[in-house]
Design an enzyme around this catalytic site. Structure first.
Site, PDB file in Angstrom:
ATOM      1  N   LYS A  16       0.510  -1.153  -0.341  1.00 23.91           N
ATOM      2  CA  LYS A  16      -0.249   0.106  -0.122  1.00 23.91           C
ATOM      3  C   LYS A  16       0.905   1.253  -0.147  1.00 23.91           C
ATOM      4  O   LYS A  16       1.637   1.707   0.611  1.00 23.91           O
ATOM      5  CB  LYS A  16      -0.451   0.137   0.987  1.00 23.91           C
ATOM      6  CG  LYS A  16      -1.809   1.049   1.396  1.00 23.91           C
ATOM      7  CD  LYS A  16      -2.673   1.279   2.453  1.00 23.91           C
ATOM      8  CE  LYS A  16      -3.523   2.460   2.080  1.00 23.91           C
ATOM      9  NZ  LYS A  16      -3.567   3.294   3.735  1.00 23.91           N
TER      10      LYS A  16
ATOM     11  N   GLY B 213      -8.381   9.519   9.630  1.00 24.19           N
ATOM     12  CA  GLY B 213      -8.498   9.528  10.827  1.00 24.19           C
ATOM     13  C   GLY B 213      -9.587  10.490  11.305  1.00 24.19           C
ATOM     14  O   GLY B 213     -10.159  10.749  12.683  1.00 24.19           O
TER      15      GLY B 213
ATOM     16  N   ALA C  92      -9.889   6.678   3.204  1.00 23.79           N
ATOM     17  CA  ALA C  92      -9.885   7.068   4.910  1.00 23.79           C
ATOM     18  C   ALA C  92     -10.633   8.092   5.001  1.00 23.79           C
ATOM     19  O   ALA C  92     -11.708   8.156   4.157  1.00 23.79           O
ATOM     20  CB  ALA C  92      -8.380   7.965   4.299  1.00 23.79           C
ATOM     21  N   GLY C  93     -10.893   8.358   6.255  1.00 29.85           N
ATOM     22  CA  GLY C  93     -12.066   9.046   6.828  1.00 29.85           C
ATOM     23  C   GLY C  93     -13.173   8.247   7.146  1.00 29.85           C
ATOM     24  O   GLY C  93     -14.651   8.796   8.126  1.00 29.85           O
TER      25      GLY C  93
ATOM     26  N   ASN D 136      -9.417   1.990   9.970  1.00 27.81           N
ATOM     27  CA  ASN D 136      -8.532   1.757  10.751  1.00 27.81           C
ATOM     28  C   ASN D 136      -8.954   2.287  12.415  1.00 27.81           C
ATOM     29  O   ASN D 136      -9.874   1.617  12.776  1.00 27.81           O
ATOM     30  CB  ASN D 136      -6.882   1.885  10.437  1.00 27.81           C
ATOM     31  CG  ASN D 136      -6.129   1.886  11.747  1.00 27.81           C
ATOM     32  OD1 ASN D 136      -6.671   1.402  12.649  1.00 27.81           O
ATOM     33  ND2 ASN D 136      -4.817   1.964  10.978  1.00 27.81           N
ATOM     34  N   THR D 137      -8.526   3.448  12.176  1.00 29.36           N
ATOM     35  CA  THR D 137      -9.515   4.270  12.830  1.00 29.36           C
ATOM     36  C   THR D 137     -10.523   4.068  14.028  1.00 29.36           C
ATOM     37  O   THR D 137     -11.027   4.161  14.890  1.00 29.36           O
ATOM     38  CB  THR D 137      -8.752   6.419  12.838  1.00 29.36           C
ATOM     39  OG1 THR D 137      -7.357   6.068  12.553  1.00 29.36           O
ATOM     40  CG2 THR D 137      -8.900   6.675  14.502  1.00 29.36           C
TER      41      THR D 137
END
Lengths: 267, 267, 267, 267
Positions: B106, B167, B193-194, B215-216
């Site tokens: 990645k 995040g 993301a987001g 993830n987050t």
């Protein structure tokens, strides 16, 4: 699919004297055929199905009706769709009770024909009257936190704010209003209109809805059965998303891969 | 829960030479403990787990590492988080390959420290170079449809536009950009993301993502394991919501209970 | 600046028996000093200034009051801010009339202390009563198109939907609701709360407001006098933007530089 | 209108070696007639007018052209609209210089025909080249903060992010990106595409734009001259709205009429 079978089922939601294990309520309008409707209702896993009373043939019990296509075990929720005054809605509720459908009713008193926007005055008046007559009243309303509190005080069994206009598929236009209503009432909150996609249903649940009611988004999807299943999972995901405690929204980025104290393997 | 076990499983998604049955990719940063991480990864059902290479102790094979907490059967996706130039990212990719983690990578080339916004120039340059060296490159990028097409032409195995800053939990800020990228590339599209909540994940899938990377939102949820399960279902719901063909968004209401031709039972 | 002096002045707006040439109404709360307030009111060009009646010292006519800082020629609009019932608001209106401030009143019946959200029931009741008593009632209301029509039928001289919560500076959260109210009432529509910046004021006017009422956004700006002037121009720009007939919103691009039939000077 | 004549004029904005007192730049495409265009340009107060070079008849100096309808004193800004590569755009710039229009150029390198979305690669390459050749380059770009910083480093005289696709009238879709670019570059920031109404123009200025460029929203308004004037005032209002220091956005209400310590005149 096995991994979907984990331990976190939904706790049931209680409305009036009834208990529902599914938090997806489904409407019966606009399906292509009764057979598609039946399959979609089954795929949705719903236990509460709303029917416009005007669509039920109350006069001829031998004629097949929409009710025959509703899966066993589902509670029928007659609604007063198409009523433009408290009087009219109350009359429809009386007919439902007389027909033996019971005393759970979804109250709609419409104030605008193009928007199908609820009339706050007629809605509150009809709620008071029907509660007094012993109905368990689930009330379609604008997403107005003060009006929602009035409806609860009037004895509503559930407050059902619209997310966006009926059938518009715009989802929940102002999530904050759902959150605000949630913070101000104790009876179940059901987002009742505007859901267009699974993400809308999940968002409504995340905002604090106890359940969502979906009709057009399932009935008019290209594949109503697949959409019903998708809505079912989205409601589940939204409920647990709320329970799991989401991260706060922030403006800028927060690295997910902390690099402090890590050996620099790069340049 | 049994009714969740219906026939509509997700078709697998193919990235480079690998095939994944789960369309939820998960990151390994920010968990409270490795044990919580392991449980969350299992609940997520993921088959592709991304790890910042800088967090892996490549020098001492006897020391327990983050890799030990990743469920059996998951593919490890080393990422170049924290790299601010093509050179640095390429160097990290080389280390991953040398460590035997493989040639799936990645790629992140960051251009702004506060936003963790990707650098379009360095990203495109590193993509070209790594593809030439035989890597299967999954590329983190701004949600720019023209840049996405450049990345595909450069040989990217997957294009991974951000929905909002890493995040930030703001979800997909401009759904149209995801749709536009979808319409312009053939390789898998992963929203990277987001994502902050299950509804965000569902929305990304509805917009045309082949998978989402979270993830987050899982790691920092109050209950990461429950959130992982919610995300898993949301991805499923969003995928089938897209396949089922949603209703169009319209401005005004569309009655779900047609009343034409119905006997007027009301006043 | 001379080029700002062109021929397109605003047509006056008529509320009850009064006529206003400025379409920016301004509140008097929260200014640092009365002197700053006076300068800001002058810079705003307003002709209608609202005052919470509770802030006016009605007992001692010799003591200087907020009224002394309001420019000559402005109409005073007493409001019932802080009233939580129809009775209370009606009582305040009576005091205003008794004090000789007149019979133009801004009616606020609040239903929620944190949101300062209007109570639809008390608001409608007080409107009816005050209209019967001969007041010209400008009514603060939720942006509900059906409720707005009720208020007009009750005799309101102006309907004043909030754009977002009072003092929140979030602007007009749902422009469509303002447009819908505009399409359903004939009396003046004034967007009454939530304006945070000049673009918000312009947007409200473009959506069909006949005027906007601004308080916090001017009073609490770092430079209230400059902000007052900016709001004045924004209202003007929004009005003419609406009159000029804006282009439709479309999803994709429309070239502004047509190249068909043009000589290709490029490659 | 006299009260519009207060002391707060706009400070001039400097681009390359030129200084502009108006911060509204205007395009020349799509007007019904050259006469309407001329009136609109005059009403706009603009001092910088962009022209697609392909629309200028460079061969026959005796034939009337679009240039003749541009008011005296306006700087002509030739643009490279319709160019799909750096080479093509550079060639058009050379033609502009050869024709004596000067060395100020608006660079557009398009990467997608339907979106008219800029190509980040070709745009950056052409910027470098043209800056080296001595052009003052105003660059149309995606609203990408990292790319914007690359363009500044490449020597751009102004960075011109789109607010939304050209001609779409959707305004500024992500205000934060404009703010982020503003925080990362020192050269003038001009919002270049998507402005549909005066509130959009004001919002762009509030977000930190030094100027806005408007074409379709004026040219295709029902009354282009009135719209041009409205845009002019909106830019002014947005500029001063920013300078005046707006109030923060908050979720809930903030009373504008403080009632603490006030005599309770109500019940």
């Amino acid at each position: 699919m096995d991994n979907r079978n984990h331990a976190k089922d939904l706790p049931p939601v209680r409305i009036g004297s009834r208990t529902f294990h599914s938090r997806l309520f489904v409407g019966t309008g606009k399906y292509e055929t009764l057979d598609v409707m039946k399959q979609a209702l089954e795929a949705s896993g719903t236990e509460l199905v709303t029917v416009a009373l005007r669509r039920v043939n109350l006069n001829n019990p031998n004629e097949p009706t929409i009710l025959d296509a509703i899966p066993q075990g589902c509670t029928i929720l007659p609604n007063t769709a198409g009523c433009y005054s408290a009087e009219e809605a109350i009359q429809v509720a009386h007919l439902a009770r007389a027909a033996g459908i019971g005393d759970l009713i979804k109250l709609e008193v419409i104030g605008d024909q193009n928007l199908l926007w609820p009339d706050p005055v007629g809605t509150l008046e009809a709620t008071r009257q029907l509660v007094e007559e012993g109905f368990a009243v689930m009330v379609y309303t604008a997403p107005d936190p003060v009006l929602a509190a009035h409806l609860e005080r009037a004895g509503a069994a559930a407050v059902m704010p619209l997310g966006s206009p009926i059938g518009s598929g715009q989802g929940v236009l102002d999530v904050r209003q759902i959150q605000r209503i949630r913070a101000r009432i104790s009876v179940p909150l059901v987002v009742d209109a505007g859901i267009g996609s699974p993400s809308d249903a999940a968002l409504a649940m995340e905002a604090g809805a106890d359940a969502v009611l979906v009709n057009t988004a399932i009935a008019r999807a290209q594949d109503p059965v697949a959409m019903a299943a998708a809505m079912r999972e989205a409601v589940w995901a939204g409920y647990w998303g709320r329970m799991a405690g989401r991260i706060p929204r922030v403006e800028d980025a927060q690295p997910s891969s902390p690099v402090e104290g890590m050996p620099r393997v790069g340049a």
